[in-house]
Design a protein around this motif. Structure first.
Motif: not given
Length: 177
Positions: A156-162
């Motif tokens: 979830d963090r990767w999808i939002k912050q990459h």
């Protein structure tokens, strides 16, 4: 003849007419035009940014749907497999296909780490992605709920912050020609 210095000849001071509110001065028109252009450009830029990040919103929504499937009996393995597919689809949308499509295994995890930072994909819980993809029989059935939850939070963090605009020239996931 009347005396011009006579006090009877004095009159009240004549005040100029008050300046009306409309029409405004030229400077007001100029400031108004600059503000309108600024607001218009800002709205267009926000629209472009929102459009560019539509794949992120769709990815987060799909991640929520996959997370709901975890509660089904025997739903862990299919859910983590779908998570791995979702991460690849999001990466293919946000990055050049030539750089991402051929990545797998440790180079895929290194790519995920390099585009977000933190090194969480190459270590636990991120290594569950390669386990489920290449060795589903080795996937831990019991005691892995915490790791799976951490993996979903990490995804979830990767999808939002990459960072999709970064150059992908990291030695860990460099493609052999």
């Amino acid at each position: 003849m009347a005396d011009p210095a006579d006090l009877q000849n004095l009159h009240d001071i004549i005040e100029p007419a008050t300046v009306g509110f409309w029409p405004p001065a030229q400077g007001v028109w100029l400031v108004l035009a600059v503000v309108l252009v600024w607001v218009g450009v800002g709205r267009v830029l926000l629209w472009f940014r929102r459009r560019q990040n539509a794949y992120r919103r769709a990815g987060v929504q799909e991640l929520r749907n996959i997370r709901l499937r975890l509660n089904r009996p025997d739903g862990k393995i299919p859910a983590v497999q779908q998570l791995a597919e979702l991460l690849k689809r999001v990466a293919l949308t946000g990055f050049p296909r030539e750089k991402v499509a051929a990545l797998s295994g440790d180079s895929w995890l290194a790519f995920l780490d390099a585009t977000m930072g933190g090194g969480k994909f190459t270590s636990a819980p991120g290594n569950l992605l390669t386990t489920i993809t290449y060795r589903p029989s080795d996937f831990p059935q019991d005691g892995s709920d915490r790791q799976i939850d951490e993996l979903f939070n990490l995804a979830d963090r990767w999808i939002k912050q990459h960072r999709s605009a970064m150059p992908i020239e990291h030695p860990a996931f460099k493609l052999e020609q």
